[in-house]
Design a protein around this motif. Structure first.
Motif, PDB file in Angstrom:
ATOM      1  N   ALA A 190      -3.736  -6.644  -1.262  1.00  6.82           N
ATOM      2  CA  ALA A 190      -3.885  -5.048  -0.745  1.00  6.82           C
ATOM      3  C   ALA A 190      -4.983  -4.484   0.206  1.00  6.82           C
ATOM      4  O   ALA A 190      -4.806  -4.096   1.086  1.00  6.82           O
ATOM      5  N   TYR A 193      -5.129  -6.329   3.880  1.00  5.89           N
ATOM      6  CA  TYR A 193      -4.256  -5.437   4.796  1.00  5.89           C
ATOM      7  C   TYR A 193      -4.842  -4.002   4.730  1.00  5.89           C
ATOM      8  O   TYR A 193      -4.733  -3.471   5.968  1.00  5.89           O
ATOM      9  N   ASN A 194      -5.217  -3.342   3.769  1.00  4.99           N
ATOM     10  CA  ASN A 194      -6.029  -2.167   4.139  1.00  4.99           C
ATOM     11  C   ASN A 194      -7.273  -2.233   4.896  1.00  4.99           C
ATOM     12  O   ASN A 194      -7.290  -1.377   5.620  1.00  4.99           O
ATOM     13  N   SER A 213       1.827  -2.472   7.901  1.00  9.58           N
ATOM     14  CA  SER A 213       2.270  -1.644   6.674  1.00  9.58           C
ATOM     15  C   SER A 213       3.773  -2.328   6.428  1.00  9.58           C
ATOM     16  O   SER A 213       4.059  -2.517   5.184  1.00  9.58           O
ATOM     17  N   MET A 216       3.125  -5.997   4.677  1.00  8.97           N
ATOM     18  CA  MET A 216       2.687  -5.747   3.284  1.00  8.97           C
ATOM     19  C   MET A 216       3.886  -5.698   2.539  1.00  8.97           C
ATOM     20  O   MET A 216       4.062  -6.249   1.460  1.00  8.97           O
ATOM     21  N   GLN A 219       5.939  -9.078   2.352  1.00  4.27           N
ATOM     22  CA  GLN A 219       5.123 -10.123   1.477  1.00  4.27           C
ATOM     23  C   GLN A 219       4.938  -9.687   0.074  1.00  4.27           C
ATOM     24  O   GLN A 219       4.636 -10.465  -0.906  1.00  4.27           O
ATOM     25  N   ILE A 221       3.491  -7.031  -1.244  1.00  2.83           N
ATOM     26  CA  ILE A 221       2.192  -6.704  -1.645  1.00  2.83           C
ATOM     27  C   ILE A 221       2.453  -5.216  -1.828  1.00  2.83           C
ATOM     28  O   ILE A 221       2.949  -4.525  -0.814  1.00  2.83           O
ATOM     29  N   HIS A 223       1.783  -1.001  -1.820  1.00  2.00           N
ATOM     30  CA  HIS A 223       0.945  -0.274  -1.154  1.00  2.00           C
ATOM     31  C   HIS A 223       0.453   0.563  -2.321  1.00  2.00           C
ATOM     32  O   HIS A 223       0.817   0.927  -3.224  1.00  2.00           O
ATOM     33  N   THR A 227      -3.660   2.585   1.436  1.00  2.00           N
ATOM     34  CA  THR A 227      -2.765   1.998   2.251  1.00  2.00           C
ATOM     35  C   THR A 227      -1.896   3.241   2.980  1.00  2.00           C
ATOM     36  O   THR A 227      -1.853   3.675   4.233  1.00  2.00           O
TER      37      THR A 227
END
Length: 406
Positions: A190, A193-194, A213, A216, A219, A221, A223, A227
Protein backbone atom coordinates in the motif's frame (compact mmCIF):
# COMPACT_ATOMS: atom_id res chain seq x y z
CA UNK A 1 13.33 -6.37 59.66
CA UNK A 2 14.04 -3.76 56.99
CA UNK A 3 17.75 -4.58 57.17
CA UNK A 4 17.00 -8.25 56.74
CA UNK A 5 14.93 -7.58 53.64
CA UNK A 6 17.76 -5.59 52.11
CA UNK A 7 20.22 -8.39 52.70
CA UNK A 8 17.96 -10.84 50.92
CA UNK A 9 17.44 -8.57 47.90
CA UNK A 10 19.20 -9.82 44.77
CA UNK A 11 21.62 -7.24 43.31
CA UNK A 12 20.75 -5.93 39.83
CA UNK A 13 22.16 -8.02 36.99
CA UNK A 14 23.03 -7.07 33.39
CA UNK A 15 19.45 -7.79 32.28
CA UNK A 16 18.06 -5.34 34.85
CA UNK A 17 20.46 -2.60 33.82
CA UNK A 18 19.67 -3.15 30.14
CA UNK A 19 15.98 -2.71 30.85
CA UNK A 20 16.58 0.41 32.94
CA UNK A 21 18.69 2.08 30.26
CA UNK A 22 16.21 1.14 27.54
CA UNK A 23 13.38 2.58 29.66
CA UNK A 24 15.28 5.88 29.84
CA UNK A 25 15.11 6.03 26.03
CA UNK A 26 11.46 5.01 25.84
CA UNK A 27 10.39 7.38 28.63
CA UNK A 28 12.20 10.26 26.91
CA UNK A 29 14.61 10.69 29.81
CA UNK A 30 17.78 9.83 27.89
CA UNK A 31 19.94 11.84 30.28
CA UNK A 32 19.47 9.09 32.89
CA UNK A 33 20.82 6.41 30.54
CA UNK A 34 24.53 7.27 30.92
CA UNK A 35 24.04 7.54 34.70
CA UNK A 36 22.69 3.99 34.92
CA UNK A 37 25.45 2.79 32.61
CA UNK A 38 28.03 4.37 34.93
CA UNK A 39 26.52 2.52 37.89
CA UNK A 40 26.67 -0.69 35.87
CA UNK A 41 30.41 -0.24 35.26
CA UNK A 42 31.03 0.35 38.98
CA UNK A 43 29.49 -3.01 39.82
CA UNK A 44 32.09 -4.76 37.68
CA UNK A 45 29.41 -6.35 35.49
CA UNK A 46 30.48 -6.60 31.85
CA UNK A 47 28.12 -4.76 29.53
CA UNK A 48 26.77 -6.70 26.57
CA UNK A 49 25.78 -5.56 23.07
CA UNK A 50 22.13 -5.06 24.09
CA UNK A 51 23.08 -2.74 26.92
CA UNK A 52 25.43 -0.75 24.71
CA UNK A 53 22.69 -0.43 22.06
CA UNK A 54 20.29 0.99 24.66
CA UNK A 55 22.95 3.45 25.79
CA UNK A 56 23.60 4.50 22.17
CA UNK A 57 19.87 5.23 21.76
CA UNK A 58 20.02 7.53 24.78
CA UNK A 59 23.09 9.32 23.45
CA UNK A 60 21.37 9.70 20.09
CA UNK A 61 18.31 11.23 21.78
CA UNK A 62 20.70 13.68 23.46
CA UNK A 63 22.17 14.55 20.04
CA UNK A 64 25.53 13.03 20.98
CA UNK A 65 26.06 10.38 18.26
CA UNK A 66 29.82 11.09 18.09
CA UNK A 67 30.14 10.04 21.72
CA UNK A 68 28.26 6.83 20.96
CA UNK A 69 30.53 6.15 17.98
CA UNK A 70 33.66 6.82 20.02
CA UNK A 71 32.43 4.38 22.65
CA UNK A 72 31.71 1.74 20.00
CA UNK A 73 35.12 2.09 18.37
CA UNK A 74 37.30 2.47 21.47
CA UNK A 75 35.51 1.15 24.56
CA UNK A 76 33.73 -1.95 23.30
CA UNK A 77 35.69 -5.18 22.80
CA UNK A 78 36.32 -5.81 19.10
CA UNK A 79 34.13 -8.91 19.06
CA UNK A 80 31.17 -7.24 20.83
CA UNK A 81 29.74 -4.64 18.38
CA UNK A 82 27.13 -6.11 16.06
CA UNK A 83 25.08 -4.68 13.23
CA UNK A 84 22.38 -3.53 15.67
CA UNK A 85 24.85 -1.39 17.62
CA UNK A 86 26.06 0.19 14.41
CA UNK A 87 22.54 0.71 13.08
CA UNK A 88 21.47 2.58 16.22
CA UNK A 89 24.31 5.07 15.67
CA UNK A 90 23.54 5.30 11.95
CA UNK A 91 19.97 6.27 12.81
CA UNK A 92 21.20 8.83 15.37
CA UNK A 93 23.33 10.58 12.76
CA UNK A 94 20.48 10.56 10.23
CA UNK A 95 17.91 11.77 12.76
CA UNK A 96 20.18 14.72 13.48
CA UNK A 97 20.48 15.65 9.80
CA UNK A 98 24.00 14.28 9.45
CA UNK A 99 23.57 11.51 6.94
CA UNK A 100 27.04 12.13 5.47
CA UNK A 101 28.55 10.97 8.79
CA UNK A 102 26.22 7.98 8.71
CA UNK A 103 27.48 7.12 5.22
CA UNK A 104 31.10 7.19 6.42
CA UNK A 105 30.18 4.78 9.21
CA UNK A 106 28.23 2.57 6.79
CA UNK A 107 31.27 2.24 4.54
CA UNK A 108 33.46 1.50 7.56
CA UNK A 109 31.09 -1.33 8.46
CA UNK A 110 31.28 -2.73 4.93
CA UNK A 111 35.09 -2.65 4.99
CA UNK A 112 35.27 -4.47 8.34
CA UNK A 113 32.95 -7.24 7.18
CA UNK A 114 31.96 -10.26 9.28
CA UNK A 115 29.62 -9.31 12.15
CA UNK A 116 30.09 -5.65 11.34
CA UNK A 117 28.65 -5.89 7.81
CA UNK A 118 25.66 -3.60 7.23
CA UNK A 119 22.31 -5.24 6.55
CA UNK A 120 19.27 -4.02 4.66
CA UNK A 121 18.04 -2.03 7.68
CA UNK A 122 21.39 -0.21 7.88
CA UNK A 123 21.21 0.80 4.22
CA UNK A 124 17.55 1.77 4.47
CA UNK A 125 18.35 4.06 7.39
CA UNK A 126 20.99 5.98 5.46
CA UNK A 127 18.94 6.12 2.25
CA UNK A 128 15.98 7.52 4.17
CA UNK A 129 18.26 10.00 5.92
CA UNK A 130 19.55 11.44 2.65
CA UNK A 131 16.03 11.63 1.23
CA UNK A 132 14.82 13.58 4.25
CA UNK A 133 17.71 15.99 3.71
CA UNK A 134 16.71 16.39 0.06
CA UNK A 135 19.78 14.65 -1.33
CA UNK A 136 18.26 12.30 -3.85
CA UNK A 137 21.51 11.67 -5.73
CA UNK A 138 23.26 10.58 -2.52
CA UNK A 139 20.36 8.28 -1.67
CA UNK A 140 20.67 6.67 -5.10
CA UNK A 141 24.43 6.27 -4.62
CA UNK A 142 23.80 4.36 -1.38
CA UNK A 143 21.12 2.29 -3.12
CA UNK A 144 23.59 1.24 -5.83
CA UNK A 145 26.35 0.57 -3.26
CA UNK A 146 23.92 -1.63 -1.38
CA UNK A 147 23.32 -3.80 -4.44
CA UNK A 148 27.06 -3.95 -5.21
CA UNK A 149 27.70 -5.19 -1.67
CA UNK A 150 25.25 -8.05 -2.25
CA UNK A 151 22.59 -6.73 0.14
CA UNK A 152 19.15 -7.38 -1.34
CA UNK A 153 16.77 -4.37 -1.23
CA UNK A 154 13.42 -5.00 0.43
CA UNK A 155 10.05 -3.30 0.02
CA UNK A 156 11.11 -0.50 2.39
CA UNK A 157 14.19 0.25 0.28
CA UNK A 158 12.21 0.44 -2.94
CA UNK A 159 9.47 2.51 -1.31
CA UNK A 160 12.04 5.05 -0.14
CA UNK A 161 13.52 5.43 -3.62
CA UNK A 162 10.09 5.56 -5.30
CA UNK A 163 8.89 8.18 -2.82
CA UNK A 164 12.00 10.28 -3.46
CA UNK A 165 11.37 10.26 -7.21
CA UNK A 166 7.67 11.01 -6.70
CA UNK A 167 8.38 14.02 -4.50
CA UNK A 168 10.73 15.27 -7.22
CA UNK A 169 7.90 14.66 -9.74
CA UNK A 170 10.17 12.29 -11.65
CA UNK A 171 7.36 9.84 -12.27
CA UNK A 172 9.08 8.01 -15.15
CA UNK A 173 11.96 7.16 -12.83
CA UNK A 174 9.56 6.13 -10.07
CA UNK A 175 7.79 3.76 -12.46
CA UNK A 176 11.19 2.40 -13.52
CA UNK A 177 12.04 1.56 -9.92
CA UNK A 178 8.62 -0.06 -9.54
CA UNK A 179 9.33 -2.32 -12.53
CA UNK A 180 12.77 -3.18 -11.11
CA UNK A 181 11.13 -3.96 -7.79
CA UNK A 182 8.63 -6.38 -9.35
CA UNK A 183 11.29 -7.98 -11.57
CA UNK A 184 13.36 -8.70 -8.47
CA UNK A 185 10.45 -10.49 -6.81
CA UNK A 186 9.58 -7.77 -4.27
CA UNK A 187 5.81 -7.26 -4.08
CA UNK A 188 4.59 -3.63 -3.92
CA UNK A 189 2.45 -2.78 -0.91
CA UNK A 190 0.00 0.00 0.00
CA UNK A 191 2.88 2.38 0.76
CA UNK A 192 4.32 1.85 -2.73
CA UNK A 193 1.04 2.74 -4.40
CA UNK A 194 0.38 5.64 -2.02
CA UNK A 195 3.71 7.20 -3.01
CA UNK A 196 2.92 6.83 -6.71
CA UNK A 197 -0.65 8.09 -6.35
CA UNK A 198 0.54 11.14 -4.44
CA UNK A 199 3.27 11.74 -7.01
CA UNK A 200 0.87 11.62 -9.94
CA UNK A 201 -1.59 13.77 -8.02
CA UNK A 202 0.87 16.63 -7.46
CA UNK A 203 2.04 16.21 -11.06
CA UNK A 204 -1.50 16.74 -12.34
CA UNK A 205 -1.89 13.34 -14.02
CA UNK A 206 -5.43 12.38 -13.04
CA UNK A 207 -5.71 9.33 -15.26
CA UNK A 208 -2.68 7.76 -13.56
CA UNK A 209 -4.15 8.38 -10.12
CA UNK A 210 -7.30 6.48 -11.06
CA UNK A 211 -5.30 3.77 -12.87
CA UNK A 212 -3.15 3.06 -9.83
CA UNK A 213 -6.14 3.06 -7.53
CA UNK A 214 -7.76 0.39 -9.70
CA UNK A 215 -4.47 -1.52 -9.98
CA UNK A 216 -4.25 -1.68 -6.19
CA UNK A 217 -7.68 -3.24 -6.11
CA UNK A 218 -6.87 -5.84 -8.75
CA UNK A 219 -3.62 -6.71 -6.94
CA UNK A 220 -5.59 -7.35 -3.77
CA UNK A 221 -3.85 -4.52 -1.94
CA UNK A 222 -6.24 -2.90 0.51
CA UNK A 223 -6.73 0.84 0.22
CA UNK A 224 -5.95 2.69 3.42
CA UNK A 225 -7.13 6.15 4.42
CA UNK A 226 -4.12 7.79 2.81
CA UNK A 227 -4.96 6.20 -0.54
CA UNK A 228 -8.63 7.14 -0.30
CA UNK A 229 -7.83 10.69 0.75
CA UNK A 230 -5.35 11.11 -2.10
CA UNK A 231 -7.91 10.03 -4.69
CA UNK A 232 -10.61 12.05 -2.94
CA UNK A 233 -8.45 15.16 -3.03
CA UNK A 234 -7.64 14.75 -6.69
CA UNK A 235 -11.26 14.23 -7.72
CA UNK A 236 -12.17 17.41 -5.86
CA UNK A 237 -9.39 19.36 -7.57
CA UNK A 238 -10.78 18.21 -10.92
CA UNK A 239 -14.22 19.44 -9.93
CA UNK A 240 -15.63 15.90 -9.92
CA UNK A 241 -17.38 16.50 -6.60
CA UNK A 242 -20.14 13.94 -7.16
CA UNK A 243 -17.58 11.16 -7.70
CA UNK A 244 -15.65 12.36 -4.68
CA UNK A 245 -18.80 12.24 -2.55
CA UNK A 246 -19.51 8.68 -3.75
CA UNK A 247 -15.98 7.62 -2.85
CA UNK A 248 -16.34 9.29 0.55
CA UNK A 249 -19.58 7.41 1.26
CA UNK A 250 -18.02 4.10 0.18
CA UNK A 251 -15.03 4.48 2.50
CA UNK A 252 -16.82 3.36 5.65
CA UNK A 253 -18.42 0.41 3.83
CA UNK A 254 -14.95 -0.79 2.86
CA UNK A 255 -13.58 -0.51 6.37
CA UNK A 256 -11.98 2.93 6.05
CA UNK A 257 -13.76 5.31 8.37
CA UNK A 258 -13.32 8.85 7.01
CA UNK A 259 -10.91 10.84 9.19
CA UNK A 260 -10.58 14.57 9.72
CA UNK A 261 -8.55 14.88 6.49
CA UNK A 262 -11.27 13.11 4.49
CA UNK A 263 -13.90 15.47 5.82
CA UNK A 264 -11.70 18.53 5.27
CA UNK A 265 -11.11 17.63 1.62
CA UNK A 266 -14.81 17.29 0.80
CA UNK A 267 -15.84 20.26 2.98
CA UNK A 268 -13.35 22.43 1.10
CA UNK A 269 -14.72 21.20 -2.23
CA UNK A 270 -18.29 22.11 -1.24
CA UNK A 271 -17.10 25.49 0.08
CA UNK A 272 -15.20 26.22 -3.14
CA UNK A 273 -18.23 25.60 -5.34
CA UNK A 274 -20.57 27.44 -2.96
CA UNK A 275 -22.62 24.39 -1.91
CA UNK A 276 -23.16 25.61 1.63
CA UNK A 277 -26.08 23.27 2.30
CA UNK A 278 -23.99 20.21 1.37
CA UNK A 279 -21.13 21.59 3.44
CA UNK A 280 -23.40 22.03 6.48
CA UNK A 281 -24.83 18.51 6.10
CA UNK A 282 -21.35 17.03 5.85
CA UNK A 283 -20.21 18.89 8.95
CA UNK A 284 -23.23 17.53 10.85
CA UNK A 285 -22.23 14.05 9.77
CA UNK A 286 -18.68 14.73 10.92
CA UNK A 287 -19.92 15.68 14.38
CA UNK A 288 -22.21 12.65 14.42
CA UNK A 289 -19.27 10.39 13.58
CA UNK A 290 -17.36 11.94 16.49
CA UNK A 291 -14.55 13.18 14.27
CA UNK A 292 -13.07 16.21 16.00
CA UNK A 293 -12.84 19.24 13.68
CA UNK A 294 -9.40 20.75 13.23
CA UNK A 295 -8.50 24.43 12.92
CA UNK A 296 -8.32 23.91 9.16
CA UNK A 297 -11.90 22.63 9.12
CA UNK A 298 -13.10 25.70 11.01
CA UNK A 299 -11.17 27.88 8.57
CA UNK A 300 -13.08 26.24 5.71
CA UNK A 301 -16.47 26.72 7.37
CA UNK A 302 -15.92 30.28 8.58
CA UNK A 303 -14.28 31.30 5.30
CA UNK A 304 -17.18 29.92 3.26
CA UNK A 305 -19.93 31.57 5.26
CA UNK A 306 -17.97 34.82 5.41
CA UNK A 307 -17.47 34.77 1.64
CA UNK A 308 -21.22 34.64 1.09
CA UNK A 309 -22.00 37.25 3.73
CA UNK A 310 -23.53 34.86 6.26
CA UNK A 311 -21.64 36.37 9.15
CA UNK A 312 -24.08 35.28 11.85
CA UNK A 313 -23.39 31.64 11.00
CA UNK A 314 -19.65 32.32 10.61
CA UNK A 315 -19.53 33.88 14.07
CA UNK A 316 -21.36 30.91 15.60
CA UNK A 317 -18.66 28.60 14.24
CA UNK A 318 -16.02 31.06 15.48
CA UNK A 319 -17.42 30.90 19.02
CA UNK A 320 -17.70 27.09 18.82
CA UNK A 321 -14.05 26.90 17.78
CA UNK A 322 -12.99 29.07 20.74
CA UNK A 323 -14.98 26.85 23.09
CA UNK A 324 -13.01 23.88 21.73
CA UNK A 325 -9.84 25.58 22.98
CA UNK A 326 -8.49 26.43 19.52
CA UNK A 327 -6.84 29.73 18.67
CA UNK A 328 -7.79 31.49 15.41
CA UNK A 329 -5.02 32.23 12.94
CA UNK A 330 -4.36 35.00 10.44
CA UNK A 331 -6.31 33.24 7.67
CA UNK A 332 -9.47 33.08 9.78
CA UNK A 333 -9.29 36.68 10.95
CA UNK A 334 -8.65 37.89 7.42
CA UNK A 335 -11.73 36.03 6.14
CA UNK A 336 -13.97 37.60 8.79
CA UNK A 337 -12.49 41.09 8.47
CA UNK A 338 -12.74 41.02 4.68
CA UNK A 339 -16.40 39.99 4.88
CA UNK A 340 -17.26 42.75 7.35
CA UNK A 341 -15.46 45.28 5.15
CA UNK A 342 -17.36 44.15 2.05
CA UNK A 343 -20.63 44.57 3.95
CA UNK A 344 -19.67 48.01 5.24
CA UNK A 345 -19.67 46.80 8.86
CA UNK A 346 -16.45 48.63 9.67
CA UNK A 347 -17.02 48.69 13.43
CA UNK A 348 -17.24 44.90 13.45
CA UNK A 349 -14.20 44.71 11.18
CA UNK A 350 -12.23 46.96 13.56
CA UNK A 351 -13.30 44.85 16.55
CA UNK A 352 -11.86 41.74 14.91
CA UNK A 353 -8.79 43.61 13.72
CA UNK A 354 -8.08 44.86 17.27
CA UNK A 355 -8.77 41.42 18.71
CA UNK A 356 -6.31 39.93 16.24
CA UNK A 357 -3.57 42.33 17.31
CA UNK A 358 -4.34 42.06 21.05
CA UNK A 359 -4.14 38.26 21.00
CA UNK A 360 -0.79 38.32 19.20
CA UNK A 361 -1.93 36.77 15.94
CA UNK A 362 0.57 37.69 13.18
CA UNK A 363 -0.81 40.37 10.90
CA UNK A 364 0.68 41.70 7.70
CA UNK A 365 -0.04 43.78 4.66
CA UNK A 366 -3.10 41.79 3.58
CA UNK A 367 -5.22 42.54 6.63
CA UNK A 368 -4.13 46.20 6.66
CA UNK A 369 -4.92 46.49 2.97
CA UNK A 370 -8.37 45.05 3.64
CA UNK A 371 -9.12 47.52 6.46
CA UNK A 372 -7.73 50.51 4.58
CA UNK A 373 -9.69 49.66 1.44
CA UNK A 374 -12.84 49.20 3.52
CA UNK A 375 -12.58 52.61 5.16
CA UNK A 376 -11.70 54.19 1.84
CA UNK A 377 -14.67 52.59 0.08
CA UNK A 378 -17.12 53.75 2.72
CA UNK A 379 -15.75 57.29 2.91
CA UNK A 380 -13.76 57.32 6.15
CA UNK A 381 -10.54 58.71 4.74
CA UNK A 382 -9.25 59.70 8.18
CA UNK A 383 -9.32 56.10 9.42
CA UNK A 384 -7.81 54.89 6.16
CA UNK A 385 -4.93 57.34 6.54
CA UNK A 386 -4.40 56.40 10.22
CA UNK A 387 -4.07 52.73 9.37
CA UNK A 388 -1.73 53.52 6.47
CA UNK A 389 0.52 55.45 8.85
CA UNK A 390 0.32 52.70 11.50
CA UNK A 391 1.30 50.10 8.93
CA UNK A 392 4.31 52.16 7.81
CA UNK A 393 5.39 52.71 11.43
CA UNK A 394 5.37 48.94 11.95
CA UNK A 395 7.57 48.51 8.91
CA UNK A 396 4.91 46.60 6.98
CA UNK A 397 5.29 47.28 3.28
CA UNK A 398 2.12 48.21 1.45
CA UNK A 399 2.00 47.55 -2.26
CA UNK A 400 -1.26 48.91 -3.71
CA UNK A 401 -3.05 46.63 -6.10
CA UNK A 402 -4.02 47.69 -9.57
CA UNK A 403 -7.00 50.03 -9.32
CA UNK A 404 -6.31 50.85 -5.68
CA UNK A 405 -6.19 54.62 -5.19
CA UNK A 406 -4.38 54.46 -1.85
Amino acid sequence: MVQARRSWARPPDIYTYSILIDCCHRARRPDLGPAFFGRLLKTGITADAVTFSSLFKCLGDMKRPEEALDMLLHRMPDDLPNVICYSVILKSFCDNGRSHHALDLLRMMANKGANHSPNVFSYNTVIDGFLKEGEMSKALDVFHEMIQQGVVPDVVTYNCIIDGHCKARAMDKAEGVLRQMVDNGVRPDAVTYNCLIHGYSISGQSEEVIRLSEEMRTQGIIHDNFTCNSVLDYLCKLGRIKEAAELFCSMAKKGHKPDVFSYAILLNAYATEGSLADMADLFERMVGDRVVPSLYVYNILIGAYAKYGKMDVAMLFFEEMLNQGMNPDEVMYLAMIAAFCRMGRMDDAMDKFSEMIDTGVPHGANVYHCMIQGYFTYGDLVKAKELTTEMKNKGIRHRPRKGNLL
